[in-house]
Design a protein around this motif. Structure first.
Motif, PDB file in Angstrom:
ATOM      1  N   ASN A   1      -9.760   5.841   4.864  1.00 46.46           N
ATOM      2  CA  ASN A   1     -10.574   5.866   3.645  1.00 46.46           C
ATOM      3  C   ASN A   1     -11.937   5.207   3.859  1.00 46.46           C
ATOM      4  O   ASN A   1     -12.885   5.514   3.139  1.00 46.46           O
ATOM      5  CB  ASN A   1      -9.831   5.230   2.459  1.00 46.46           C
TER       6      ASN A   1
ATOM      7  N   VAL B   1       0.842  -1.201   0.000  1.00 42.53           N
ATOM      8  CA  VAL B   1       0.000   0.000   0.000  1.00 42.53           C
ATOM      9  C   VAL B   1       0.878   1.252   0.000  1.00 42.53           C
ATOM     10  O   VAL B   1       0.641   2.199  -0.761  1.00 42.53           O
ATOM     11  CB  VAL B   1      -0.955   0.004   1.225  1.00 42.53           C
TER      12      VAL B   1
ATOM     13  N   GLU C   1      10.665   3.642   7.223  1.00 40.30           N
ATOM     14  CA  GLU C   1      10.611   2.180   7.086  1.00 40.30           C
ATOM     15  C   GLU C   1      11.467   1.531   8.177  1.00 40.30           C
ATOM     16  O   GLU C   1      12.465   2.102   8.597  1.00 40.30           O
ATOM     17  CB  GLU C   1      11.166   1.738   5.724  1.00 40.30           C
TER      18      GLU C   1
ATOM     19  N   GLY D   1      -3.866   4.658   7.484  1.00 43.30           N
ATOM     20  CA  GLY D   1      -4.462   3.859   6.413  1.00 43.30           C
ATOM     21  C   GLY D   1      -4.395   2.376   6.702  1.00 43.30           C
ATOM     22  O   GLY D   1      -4.875   1.560   5.917  1.00 43.30           O
TER      23      GLY D   1
END
Ligand SMILES: NC(=O)c1ccc[n+]([C@@H]2O[C@H](COP(=O)([O-])OP(=O)(O)OC[C@H]3O[C@@H](n4cnc5c(N)ncnc54)[C@H](O)[C@@H]3O)[C@@H](O)[C@H]2O)c1
Length: 403
Positions: free
Chosen positions: A337, A215, A234, A290
């Motif tokens: 979302n 994603v 990361e 998300g």
């Protein structure tokens, strides 16, 4: 009066269902290629899924392929009651209504599994709700011939189960999900929700993406496409290097926190942005999660250090720090979302649902010979999805076939 209102709501739902069907090209191809043969004739399917127009298109496809089906809602908050009513009127039992309790949700899934005295022959699961029940409180229900699971979280649950009673196809691990849904559909949906709900322009701003997985790669690319200057954080060296090679700046969150205008977490991990990070953020920074679970932003810590001003019932809030800096939290730290946006487009759900249907169709002929346990999706399912989707986009692949 009441009847008139209901009929107008149902005609609206019928239009939504038709529009979703028009946009779901892979399921349409399956209906057209295989519908007349009724390859699922005699199958009894228990299906767990969000009660939406898109799932209704999947349900109608399975019925057109010959199956008898009972549908249980997979969430208390996403059920479209009018779509549920339309599907019921077509003869399919649907358990679920908007705002139902978690307990009623669970009972609906159990009722779907108990719909037939001989048990379902197939289970299409979401979040391993039904498969887990068939290994616990419903262990007396005869094992289905075949099941499929379409979420990563569900697969994690199944990997932890001691011993499965029947074969389960990992339809989540598909080309459609990994190459189409995650980096394109989901990423678009996340970036558009963040831009729309915050009401801010992305061009020129610093957009921090936590997690450069399936994603995250898409979120970074789409934010850059809108002109944002993207920073990636990361924890995995190989993924961090890929982000650098793709041209993104990579920083630890401790440094990115102080320079970001937008933050989007897509890691699947907890506490990715926490107290020390919130403490150094610029005024006006926008925070969104998300990831599937509401754990990536430490919202409890954020609430503890700020004054809250709610902006919308979907959980968008202005949070003021002691020195007057204001942060904007979208969707209450829930999957943004879905919590605050319109969710994934029908085309995206199409590839996920089609992979699940194809998994059943392809594996069914040899299912009785398969060992209980998790099984990969056959590669021909991915090939079918890619061809049908390319064809719906007007791409002619015949030249490559001839050469
Ligand atoms: N919003 C949606 O509609 C939607 C759709 C699909 C998936 N998801 C969710 O998005 C999340 C990511 O999914 P994915 O498929 O990209 O997973 P993935 O495993 O491909 O990628 C996650 C990445 O995050 C990195 N990571 C882990 N902890 C980190 C940390 N503390 N800081 C920075 N990076 C970290 C990992 O190294 C990995 O590269 C999951 O929670 C998934 O359920 C959401």
């Amino acid at each position: 009066m009441v009847e008139e209102a209901e009929s107008s709501r149902l005609s609206g739902a019928a239009v939504r269902l038709e529009l979703a069907g028009d946009r779901m090209a892979v399921l349409a191809a399956i209906r057209s290629d295989l519908g007349p043969d009724k390859p699922l004739g005699g199958q009894r399917i228990a299906l767990c899924g969000h009660v939406t127009a898109e799932t209704a298109v999947q349900v109608n496809t399975l019925v057109e392929l010959g199956a008898e089906l009972v549908w249980a809602a997979s969430s208390t908050s996403t059920t479209d009651d009018d779509i549920a009513e339309l599907v019921r009127r077509s003869g399919v039992v649907v358990h679920g209504r908007r705002g139902m309790s978690e307990e009623d949700l669970r009972l609906g899934a159990l009722a779907a599994l108990r719909a037939w005295p001989q048990g379902p022959t197939m289970v299409l699961d979401e979040g391993a709700v039904m498969i887990r029940a068939l290994h616990g409180e419903l262990a007396d229900v005869p094992a289905p011939v075949l099941a499929s699971e379409k979420t990563p979280d569900g697969l994690t649950v199944l990997e932890d189960l001691d011993k499965l009673r029947f074969p389960v196809v990992k339809s989540d691990e598909s080309f459609g999900k990994h190459a189409v849904d995650n980096p394109h559909g989901t990423a678009q949906s996340l970036v558009e929700t963040i831009a729309t709900v915050s009401g801010r322009m992305l061009a020129g701003k610093v957009f921090v993406v936590a997690g450069y997985g399936r994603v995250g790669t898409g979120v970074a690319a789409k934010a850059r496409g809108l002109g944002a200057r993207v920073i990636v954080t990361e924890v995995d060296a190989t993924r961090a290097l890929l982000a650098v090679l793709d041209g993104f700046e990579v920083l630890p969150m401790a440094k990115a926190a102080a320079v970001g205008d937008f933050f989007c977490t897509v890691t699947g991990a907890a506490g990715v942005i926490h107290r020390e990070h919130f403490a150094v953020m610029k005024s006006g920074a926008v925070l969104a999660n998300g990831g599937h679970l509401p754990v990536e932003l430490d919202v409890a810590a954020l609430y503890g250090m700020t004054k809250r001003q709610p902006l919308s019932p979907q959980g968008t809030e202005i949070l003021e720090l002691d020195d007057g800096r204001k942060l904007t939290l979208l969707g209450g730290g829930n999957i943004v979302n879905l919590a605050a946006g319109r969710g994934n487009a029908s085309e995206v759900m199409d590839v996920t649902f089609a992979s699940q249907v194809l998994a059943l169709l392809n594996v069914l002929p040899q299912a009785s010979a398969l060992a209980p346990g998790l099984h990969p999706l056959p590669p021909e399912c991915d090939e079918y999805v890619a061809r049908a989707l390319a064809s719906s986009l007007g791409i002619d692949l015949s030249a490559d076939e001839d050469s």
